[in-house]
Write a protein that holds these residues in place. Structure first.
Motif, PDB file in Angstrom:
ATOM      1  N   VAL A 167      10.763 -11.107   1.585  1.00  0.00           N
ATOM      2  CA  VAL A 167      10.177 -10.475   0.411  1.00  0.00           C
ATOM      3  C   VAL A 167      10.588  -9.009   0.421  1.00  0.00           C
ATOM      4  N   ALA A 168      11.112  -8.536  -0.714  1.00  0.00           N
ATOM      5  CA  ALA A 168      11.455  -7.120  -0.865  1.00  0.00           C
ATOM      6  C   ALA A 168      10.377  -6.459  -1.706  1.00  0.00           C
ATOM      7  N   VAL A 169       9.853  -5.314  -1.223  1.00  0.00           N
ATOM      8  CA  VAL A 169       8.857  -4.534  -1.964  1.00  0.00           C
ATOM      9  C   VAL A 169       9.560  -3.270  -2.454  1.00  0.00           C
ATOM     10  N   GLU A 170       9.758  -3.175  -3.767  1.00  0.00           N
ATOM     11  CA  GLU A 170      10.518  -2.070  -4.352  1.00  0.00           C
ATOM     12  C   GLU A 170       9.624  -1.272  -5.300  1.00  0.00           C
ATOM     13  N   ASP A 171       9.689   0.061  -5.176  1.00  0.00           N
ATOM     14  CA  ASP A 171       8.862   0.926  -6.030  1.00  0.00           C
ATOM     15  C   ASP A 171       9.742   1.850  -6.855  1.00  0.00           C
TER      16      ASP A 171
ATOM     17  N   SER B 193       6.164   1.253 -11.417  1.00  0.00           N
ATOM     18  CA  SER B 193       6.001  -0.173 -11.110  1.00  0.00           C
ATOM     19  C   SER B 193       6.322  -0.452  -9.651  1.00  0.00           C
ATOM     20  N   VAL B 194       5.733  -1.520  -9.148  1.00  0.00           N
ATOM     21  CA  VAL B 194       6.009  -2.036  -7.802  1.00  0.00           C
ATOM     22  C   VAL B 194       6.319  -3.520  -7.948  1.00  0.00           C
ATOM     23  N   LEU B 195       7.465  -3.937  -7.389  1.00  0.00           N
ATOM     24  CA  LEU B 195       7.930  -5.309  -7.536  1.00  0.00           C
ATOM     25  C   LEU B 195       8.038  -5.983  -6.171  1.00  0.00           C
ATOM     26  N   LEU B 196       7.486  -7.204  -6.077  1.00  0.00           N
ATOM     27  CA  LEU B 196       7.684  -8.045  -4.896  1.00  0.00           C
ATOM     28  C   LEU B 196       8.699  -9.111  -5.276  1.00  0.00           C
TER      29      LEU B 196
ATOM     30  N   GLU C 250       0.834  -1.208   0.000  1.00  0.00           N
ATOM     31  CA  GLU C 250       0.000   0.000   0.000  1.00  0.00           C
ATOM     32  C   GLU C 250       0.866   1.255   0.000  1.00  0.00           C
ATOM     33  N   ASN C 251       1.919   1.282   0.809  1.00  0.00           N
ATOM     34  CA  ASN C 251       2.824   2.430   0.831  1.00  0.00           C
ATOM     35  C   ASN C 251       3.501   2.611  -0.528  1.00  0.00           C
ATOM     36  N   ALA C 252       3.947   1.493  -1.125  1.00  0.00           N
ATOM     37  CA  ALA C 252       4.637   1.566  -2.418  1.00  0.00           C
ATOM     38  C   ALA C 252       3.711   2.102  -3.504  1.00  0.00           C
TER      39      ALA C 252
ATOM     40  N   ARG D 168      17.160  -0.664  -6.005  1.00  0.00           N
ATOM     41  CA  ARG D 168      18.302  -1.152  -6.767  1.00  0.00           C
ATOM     42  C   ARG D 168      18.519  -0.297  -8.025  1.00  0.00           C
ATOM     43  N   THR D 169      17.409   0.200  -8.589  1.00  0.00           N
ATOM     44  CA  THR D 169      17.501   1.109  -9.735  1.00  0.00           C
ATOM     45  C   THR D 169      16.846   2.430  -9.333  1.00  0.00           C
ATOM     46  N   PRO D 170      17.626   3.404  -8.827  1.00  0.00           N
ATOM     47  CA  PRO D 170      17.053   4.667  -8.357  1.00  0.00           C
ATOM     48  C   PRO D 170      16.332   5.399  -9.481  1.00  0.00           C
ATOM     49  N   PRO D 171      15.377   6.307  -9.134  1.00  0.00           N
ATOM     50  CA  PRO D 171      14.937   6.569  -7.763  1.00  0.00           C
ATOM     51  C   PRO D 171      13.968   5.500  -7.291  1.00  0.00           C
ATOM     52  N   GLY D 172      13.601   5.561  -6.072  1.00  0.00           N
ATOM     53  CA  GLY D 172      12.669   4.592  -5.519  1.00  0.00           C
ATOM     54  C   GLY D 172      13.136   4.114  -4.158  1.00  0.00           C
ATOM     55  N   ALA D 173      12.278   3.366  -3.489  1.00  0.00           N
ATOM     56  CA  ALA D 173      12.591   2.829  -2.167  1.00  0.00           C
ATOM     57  C   ALA D 173      12.370   1.326  -2.178  1.00  0.00           C
ATOM     58  N   ARG D 174      13.063   0.653  -1.283  1.00  0.00           N
ATOM     59  CA  ARG D 174      12.992  -0.808  -1.203  1.00  0.00           C
ATOM     60  C   ARG D 174      12.877  -1.185   0.275  1.00  0.00           C
ATOM     61  N   PHE D 175      11.800  -1.850   0.630  1.00  0.00           N
ATOM     62  CA  PHE D 175      11.589  -2.314   2.001  1.00  0.00           C
ATOM     63  C   PHE D 175      11.609  -3.836   1.987  1.00  0.00           C
ATOM     64  N   VAL D 176      12.457  -4.417   2.855  1.00  0.00           N
ATOM     65  CA  VAL D 176      12.703  -5.861   2.853  1.00  0.00           C
ATOM     66  C   VAL D 176      12.184  -6.467   4.147  1.00  0.00           C
ATOM     67  N   LEU D 177      11.269  -7.411   4.033  1.00  0.00           N
ATOM     68  CA  LEU D 177      10.797  -8.205   5.172  1.00  0.00           C
ATOM     69  C   LEU D 177      11.617  -9.482   5.222  1.00  0.00           C
ATOM     70  N   GLU D 178      12.335  -9.706   6.343  1.00  0.00           N
ATOM     71  CA  GLU D 178      13.144 -10.914   6.532  1.00  0.00           C
ATOM     72  C   GLU D 178      12.590 -11.708   7.700  1.00  0.00           C
ATOM     73  N   LEU D 179      12.478 -13.036   7.514  1.00  0.00           N
ATOM     74  CA  LEU D 179      11.936 -13.923   8.534  1.00  0.00           C
ATOM     75  C   LEU D 179      12.814 -15.156   8.663  1.00  0.00           C
ATOM     76  N   PRO D 180      12.878 -15.772   9.839  1.00  0.00           N
ATOM     77  CA  PRO D 180      13.728 -16.960  10.029  1.00  0.00           C
ATOM     78  C   PRO D 180      13.185 -18.157   9.244  1.00  0.00           C
ATOM     79  N   THR D 181      14.104 -18.953   8.725  1.00  0.00           N
ATOM     80  CA  THR D 181      13.693 -20.111   7.931  1.00  0.00           C
ATOM     81  C   THR D 181      13.447 -21.350   8.788  1.00  0.00           C
ATOM     82  N   GLY D 182      13.964 -21.357  10.004  1.00  0.00           N
ATOM     83  CA  GLY D 182      13.797 -22.544  10.844  1.00  0.00           C
ATOM     84  C   GLY D 182      13.229 -22.208  12.187  1.00  0.00           C
TER      85      GLY D 182
END
Length: 453
Positions: free
Chosen positions: A380-384, A366-369, A355-357, A439-453
């Protein structure tokens, strides 16, 4: 802090006093040992000298001549049978009886150096054999300290007393030096607890007390900043609520007064529904954030496939993206990406980030997950392709309401609570949300990281 100052003073004085007493006792014992050694050496020298003159000691005249040179020592001469031939103290029966064994042993040719107790006094005994088979016995009461040794001990004790006085003064100064800034620091802490800010804290406190004062000063600054942000947040909340409520009241009054009729009723109804939804979403965010901060929040962890959740999020937001001419897509989920988390809360975090992106991305963007894979994490990284964030923005991205206040006049903004909720939800699931440049400016990238185990 008077109790602390008194304890420091008492402990310091106790240590100084104990050290002084130990040094004094050691000095006296050393002096006594030295005096005993010296007196024994003198008595042994006299005994050896008299042994050389033993043949001439049997006459009263000779005995009278050497008595003054004995310096208080008692001379006894015995024959081969152990009988006393002569003595400078013939009436001292107890002394003669106490030295009889020493005389008998010396008569066998053994030099005797010993001590005996006579009337609770220690007496040094030196006995030597004579040429005629008898013995010479020389005795002298052991003096605790000689005159010179007593004078030396007196001088040493005087120095120790002076040192004790100096150390006591230093202990008083030290106790006050430590207790005074600590008292001031405690007072500052109590003032902070009462809600005061900008409290003066001692700056010249010694050692660890100075560390406590520095920490308290930093706490004061952090509290002031935090409360300032809370005030700004409350102002933001009030402003955010006031806008839709004003619209609701205005249209409600218009309806009540009969000013809205015909086709306008449907239009006004749509506005009322939209503004009510806006208030509802905002209050729901506030409630969610309050529950997170109050720890009144349940997490049901399970094995979660992030690819499926990302796909469902894209499907849910596709209509809004198409309406705004924004391309919404996923990448990198060809292989499964399992993590341990609460699937409902993961979707909640992704919904907030998407929603923010979408809000920040202009039409045609574009918005990429994108899938994120690590050694022990998946995410999952959400990049706009929006205007992006500065380095300062990245550092403040998760402070509630801060970015909203910073950009509310220049770009579309939300309630200011979404990122704060997202980062707290991720933390409750053992993960995190981090902000980066695209990764390709301009834009912002927010990354959600979670444990795998």
């Amino acid at each position: 802090m008077r109790g602390l100052s008194a304890r420091i003073l008492a402990l310091s004085l106790g240590l100084v006093l104990a050290t002084t007493l130990a040094a004094g006792l050691a000095t006296v014992q050393f002096a006594r040992a030295s005096a005993s050694t010296q007196q024994r050496a003198e008595l042994a020298a006299q005994a050896s000298l008299l042994t050389l003159q033993s043949a001439r000691l049997v006459t009263p005249r000779a005995l009278q001549r050497i008595t003054p040179g004995l310096d208080g020592s008692v001379l006894t001469v015995t024959d081969a049978d152990g009988a006393v031939v002569l003595s400078t103290a013939p009436r001292r029966a107890r002394l003669l009886a106490a030295t009889r064994a020493a005389a008998a042993r010396a008569a066998t040719g053994v030099d005797v150096s010993t001590e005996v107790e006579v009337r609770r006094r220690t007496v040094l005994v030196e006995a030597r054999a004579t040429d005629d088979g008898g013995a010479i016995v020389l005795t002298r009461p052991l003096r605790a300290l000689s005159g010179e040794a007593a004078a030396l001990v007196g001088r040493i004790l005087l120095v120790l007393v002076v040192a004790l006085a100096v150390a006591a003064a230093a202990a008083v100064w030290l106790s006050r030096r430590i207790a005074r800034p600590l008292t001031a620091t405690a007072l500052a802490a109590r003032r902070l607890a009462r809600g005061e800010r900008g409290v003066a804290v001692p700056e010249d406190a010694p050692g660890e007390v100075g560390d406590v004062a520095d920490a308290l000063r930093a706490l004061d600054l952090a509290l002031a900043q935090s409360e300032g942000r809370q005030r700004e947040f409350l102002l933001s909340v009030s402003h955010e609520l006031r806008t839709p409520l004003t619209a609701l009241r205005g249209y409600g009054e218009a309806l009540a007064d009969g000013l809205v009729t015909g086709d306008r009723v449907r239009e006004v109804g749509g506005v009322l529904v939209a503004e009510t939804g806006r208030v509802e979403r905002f209050t729901a965010d506030l409630l969610e954030l309050a529950r997170l901060e109050a720890d009144d929040f349940s997490i049901v962890a399970a094995e979660v496939e992030l690819g499926a959740i990302a796909a469902s999020a894209v499907e849910a937001w596709r209509a809004r993206a198409e309406a705004a001419d924004i391309t919404l897509s996923t990448r990198g989920f060809e292989q499964t990406l399992p993590v341990r988390a609460d699937p409902r809360r993961v979707r909640q975090v992704l919904d907030g980030l998407v929603e923010n992106a979408l809000r920040a991305t202009p039409g045609g963007g574009s918005v990429l997950l994108e899938a994120v894979r690590g050694a022990d994490v998946g995410g999952v990284a959400v990049e706009d392709t929006g205007p992006g964030l500065s380095d300062e923005d990245l550092a403040d991205a998760f402070t509630r309401g801060l970015l909203r206040e910073r950009y509310r006049e220049t770009r579309p903004v939300g309630t200011g609570l979404g990122l704060s909720i997202a980062t707290r939800l991720a933390a409750r699931m053992g993960g995190r949300v981090r902000a980066e440049h695209a990764r390709t400016p301009p834009g912002a990238r927010f990354v959600l990281e979670l444990p795998t185990g």
